[in-house]
Design a protein around this motif. Structure first.
Motif, PDB file in Angstrom:
ATOM      1  N   HIS A   1      48.719  44.900  40.776  1.00  0.00           N
ATOM      2  CA  HIS A   1      47.915  45.993  41.329  1.00  0.00           C
ATOM      3  C   HIS A   1      46.527  45.468  41.719  1.00  0.00           C
ATOM      4  CE1 HIS A   1      45.498  49.736  41.243  1.00  0.00           C
ATOM      5  NE2 HIS A   1      46.603  50.295  41.686  1.00  0.00           N
ATOM      6  N   ARG A   2      45.963  44.621  40.863  1.00  0.00           N
ATOM      7  CA  ARG A   2      44.648  44.060  41.152  1.00  0.00           C
ATOM      8  C   ARG A   2      44.696  43.202  42.417  1.00  0.00           C
ATOM      9  NH1 ARG A   2      42.785  40.293  36.550  1.00  0.00           N
ATOM     10  NH2 ARG A   2      44.392  39.020  37.548  1.00  0.00           N
ATOM     11  N   ALA A   3      45.758  42.401  42.545  1.00  0.00           N
ATOM     12  CA  ALA A   3      45.886  41.555  43.737  1.00  0.00           C
ATOM     13  C   ALA A   3      46.070  42.403  44.995  1.00  0.00           C
ATOM     14  CB  ALA A   3      47.062  40.596  43.563  1.00  0.00           C
ATOM     15  N   ALA A   4      46.885  43.458  44.879  1.00  0.00           N
ATOM     16  CA  ALA A   4      47.116  44.317  46.042  1.00  0.00           C
ATOM     17  C   ALA A   4      45.855  45.061  46.435  1.00  0.00           C
ATOM     18  CB  ALA A   4      48.247  45.303  45.745  1.00  0.00           C
TER      19      ALA A   4
ATOM     20  N   ALA B   1      42.805  44.051  45.856  1.00  0.00           N
ATOM     21  CA  ALA B   1      41.898  43.063  46.453  1.00  0.00           C
ATOM     22  C   ALA B   1      42.282  42.795  47.904  1.00  0.00           C
ATOM     23  CB  ALA B   1      41.925  41.770  45.646  1.00  0.00           C
ATOM     24  N   LEU B   2      43.598  42.662  48.171  1.00  0.00           N
ATOM     25  CA  LEU B   2      44.043  42.446  49.541  1.00  0.00           C
ATOM     26  C   LEU B   2      43.701  43.649  50.411  1.00  0.00           C
ATOM     27  CD1 LEU B   2      45.621  40.920  51.720  1.00  0.00           C
ATOM     28  CD2 LEU B   2      47.726  41.921  50.791  1.00  0.00           C
TER      29      LEU B   2
ATOM     30  N   ALA C   1      50.515  45.170  54.314  1.00  0.00           N
ATOM     31  CA  ALA C   1      50.629  44.280  55.470  1.00  0.00           C
ATOM     32  C   ALA C   1      50.729  45.074  56.767  1.00  0.00           C
ATOM     33  CB  ALA C   1      51.853  43.378  55.309  1.00  0.00           C
ATOM     34  N   THR C   2      51.497  46.169  56.750  1.00  0.00           N
ATOM     35  CA  THR C   2      51.597  47.014  57.939  1.00  0.00           C
ATOM     36  C   THR C   2      50.236  47.583  58.296  1.00  0.00           C
ATOM     37  OG1 THR C   2      53.891  47.587  57.411  1.00  0.00           O
ATOM     38  CG2 THR C   2      52.711  49.053  58.906  1.00  0.00           C
TER      39      THR C   2
END
Length: 797
Positions: A423-426, A428-429, A490-491
């Motif tokens: 969740h943290r990585a998403a 951040a992205l 990404a979309t």
């Protein structure tokens, strides 16, 4: 004193008569008269044998003095001519020639015999407790109690309150009195019992009770059957604890919430105080370090729970770091994944630190059970339970149970940890893909806010954007990709990039959405079947033109923006939404709304509306309240997205606020010229004069060349009328409009060419240039940087 349940139940039916040696009735009891329906006057002085119907049942002679009583069965005639079968006994008396005749109905005699046998059997066994109580609930008779009730004496005359804890006694007496009053028996009722002298000693009994009645149906007492269910009760309590842990621990994907659910499940069901310590790395979503032996294990108290509701002040509190441990055997056992059960004395010797003991052991704590949260060979943390008020220490069964619970909790914590990391990585992205939260131009101030989904929902594809366009215009965009997860993110990134590219083409909002719809349709055709739910999206595009003082907008299945006007009203902007992106087949329609200076426009995704229960009016009212309170745009947006429901949000929330600012007075000037070559000179003259007025004489030469070239081209190739507009902002913008839709092209002229160098010249003299189309014709613009120290117009106060 209450009556005995067996005192007159049988004796009340005994008929008596006194007879002489010849069988003549000398005395006749009332019970005998009632039994046979014959009064004393009818019987006295007559032979008892007259009442016998069958000569075979003749009563024998009087028993010999000092001999055994005579007994038998006989049928006697009653007063109505019927017969009554009785069991009789003839007893000698102290008076010579006299005997006492006792008779009871034969069926009552059989009942009495069976009852006596049953009572003897109940009193003579030791597997089932039997207590006979009178109507006052005092003990009349009892057998040897079950082993578990060894500390609950049932002496004759005692009542429940004499041997039980007051609370348990009151509960037991209420049940027994209910049986006495209603006659409704109680079967296999679970009764918790604590001894009066030692309330911490707790037992559990299965209690059955029934009312005793005499021959006339009157209550005579209550019979109580007890079976020891303590072992069953403890097993059921363990099973209930397992079920509670399995149903509550792991329902959240938040590490701290999972730890708290575990602590809440352990106390008071398993002990009086419970805590869960987790490695700092686990709380952050990372894997814990691999350590063995004592030292700093980098643990932090993640959850606490006390059965009393009050956590002792001397113990380590939630959120505090755990001090380093000494290198002891029980620490190594925990690190190997096994549970440890110790008493207080052993713990004090093992820690050898009074301060650490004081922070770890409650004042009355006598037994501690600790189990590691062990998953994939890693110790994520520990779960610990103290018993302080409950006297029984933890045993091996308790250690095994805590190990099983900790194993389940460890998987839940590890799942939550993995989710936290992903969740943290998403997030951040997602945040890296979003634009800068705040922008500020001379005509528009924007503030964007993004709030990721919580409560286990994956990151979605909500986004916002504020794209600065030529001529002080700004494109405001907000969108929401369907589905969740990295594919949706990404979309979102692809769509945002496409929107920026299309916005640079200065397309109208409906045309931009049309191109974007085609892009989404192509992406859907290329996507894997399992990812189709992350391809579609809704989108709202707003084009703000500060010179015209209005916005043009179009929606692809997106909620309408909210407009807060300077007079304080907040309302949704009326716009007819087209289909979501990727559906195709229907056109997108535009709407125009005036946006005077000071107005506020709010673009949002449905996650914000859901925070207000799906009620757009509530959202508008809250926006109005916050706007009146006067916070800055950033603080206003932050307050708006943080309010609403307290429940975890299952959808992302994106919000873009835009506040229109007034144009500086006199910063925009425009002219119109006919399709006459003489207009070129006039255009140069008015531009030179206006630049002198603005103290921009240094730009006069280059601006004259740009205006001359653009106006000449417009008159030569497009006809009239030709519009000319200058905008003095942080840059100098020159716009020339004509009725033609022909796209201007920049090309390199050959040496022998007589023309074709105009746009090339403009490109060299300008910082940037371009063109856009309107409903009638096109506009070519050029932007020049202001000279150092040149004045910049200020907006009105």
């Amino acid at each position: 004193m209450g009556s005995s349940p067996s005192g007159d139940g049988v004796l009340a039916d005994v008929a008596t008569a006194l007879i002489d040696a010849r069988g003549i009735v000398v005395s006749w009891s009332t019970t005998a008269a009632e039994l046979l329906g014959r009064s004393a006057a009818e019987v006295l002085g007559r032979s008892i044998l007259r009442l016998v119907t069958d000569r075979d049942d003749l009563m024998p002679a009087l028993p010999a003095p000092g001999g055994q009583p005579l007994h038998g069965t006989a049928r006697l005639t009653d007063g109505s001519g019927g017969t009554v079968t009785v069991r009789y006994r003839v007893l000698p008396t102290a008076s010579p020639g006299r005997a006492l005749l006792l008779a009871v109905p034969a069926d009552r005699a059989a009942e009495a015999a069976d009852g006596t046998a049953l009572l003897r059997a109940l009193l003579g066994q030791d597997r089932i407790g039997f207590v006979l109580r009178d109507t006052g609930l005092a003990v009349l008779r009892s057998n040897r109690p079950p082993a578990a009730s060894g500390r609950l004496p049932v002496d004759a005359g005692s009542r429940p309150a004499d041997v039980m804890h007051p609370q348990d006694a009151a509960e037991s007496e209420a049940v027994l009195r209910g049986v006495l009053e209603t006659g409704v028996p109680v079967a296999a009722r679970e009764q918790r019992v604590r001894a009066l002298g030692d309330p911490a000693e707790e037992y559990s009994f299965s209690v059955s009770a029934l009312r005793l009645e005499d021959g006339r149906g009157r209550p005579g007492g209550v019979a109580v059957l007890l079976t020891d269910a303590t072992a069953h009760f403890r097993a059921a309590r363990r099973l209930e604890l397992r079920h509670r842990v399995s149903s509550t621990v792991g329902r959240s994907l938040d590490v701290a919430r999972t730890a708290q659910d575990l602590a809440d499940a352990l106390a008071p069901a398993f002990g009086d105080l419970a805590w869960v310590d987790l490695a700092d790395a686990v709380l952050r979503g990372d894997e814990p370090p691999r350590t063995f032996g004592g030292g700093d294990m980098h643990l932090r108290r993640a959850a606490v729970h006390a059965a009393s509701g009050h956590w002792p002040a001397e113990l380590i509190r939630k959120g505090e770091a755990i001090p380093p441990f000494p290198d002891r055997r029980m620490i190594r056992v925990l690190q190997e994944g096994r549970a440890v059960v110790v008493d207080r004395a052993t713990l004090e010797r093992g820690l050898a630190d009074p301060d650490f003991v004081r922070a770890t052991a409650p004042e009355k704590g006598h037994s501690l059970a600790v189990a590691p949260l062990f998953a994939r060979g890693l110790v994520l943390g520990v779960a610990a339970v103290w018993r302080a008020e409950r006297p029984e220490p933890f045993d091996r069964q308790d250690a095994d149970l805590l190990t099983e619970i900790a194993a389940h909790a460890a998987l839940a914590v590890d799942n939550a940890r993995r989710y936290t990391r992903e969740h943290r990585a998403a997030v951040a992205l997602q945040r890296r893909l979003l634009p800068r939260a705040t922008t500020r131009t001379s005509t528009l101030e924007t503030a964007g806010h993004y709030l990721p989904a919580t409560g286990g929902a994956g990151i979605g594809g909500d986004w916002f954007d504020a794209i600065a366009l030529p001529s002080l215009r700004t494109a405001l965009v907000v969108g929401d990709v369907t589905g969740h997860g990295l594919h949706a993110t990404a979309t979102m990134g692809r769509l945002r990039t496409a929107v920026q590219t299309l916005a640079d083409l200065e397309l109208a909002p409906d045309e931009l959405l049309t191109h974007l719809d085609g892009l989404v349709a192509r992406s859907a055709a290329e996507a894997d079947p399992g990812q189709l739910d992350t391809v579609g999206a809704t989108c709202l595009v707003v084009l703000h033109d500060p010179v015209a003082g209005r916005c043009v907008l179009a929606s692809a299945g997106h909620p309408p923006p909210l407009l807060a006007t300077p007079d304080g009203t907040v309302r949704p902007v009326a716009v007819r939404p087209g289909p979501p992106l990727g559906v195709g087949g229907l056109p997108f329609e535009t709407a125009t709304v005036e946006l005077p200076p000071g107005s506020l426009l709010a673009l949002y995704t449905d996650g914000l509306v859901n925070r207000f229960g799906g009620d757009l009016d509530r959202l508008a009212a809250r926006l109005s309240d916050l706007r009146r309170s006067g916070p800055g745009l950033t603080a206003l947006g932050r307050a708006l997205v943080s309010e609403g429901t307290d429940l975890p949000s299952r959808d992302d929330t994106a919000l873009l606020l835009a506040r229109a600012r007034p144009l500086p007075a006199g910063s925009v000037v425009s002219w119109e010229f006919p399709a006459d070559p003489s207009g070129v000179a006039t255009a140069r003259a008015v531009v030179t004069g206006k630049l002198a007025e603005w103290a921009l004489d240094e730009l006069a030469f280059t601006t004259e060349l740009i205006v001359s070239e653009l106006v000449t081209n417009a008159i030569r190739y497009a006809g009239g009328p030709v519009g000319l507009r200058l905008i003095h902002d942080t840059t100098l913008i020159c716009e020339v409009s004509d009725p033609s839709n022909t796209q201007p092209r920049l090309r390199r002229a050959r040496t022998t060419d007589e023309g074709g160098r105009g746009l090339f010249l403009i490109a060299q003299l300008s910082r940037r240039w371009g063109s856009r189309y309107g409903q009638h014709g096109k506009t070519i613009w050029s932007e020049q940087a202001l000279p150092p120290g040149a004045p910049v117009p200020s907006p009105p106060a």
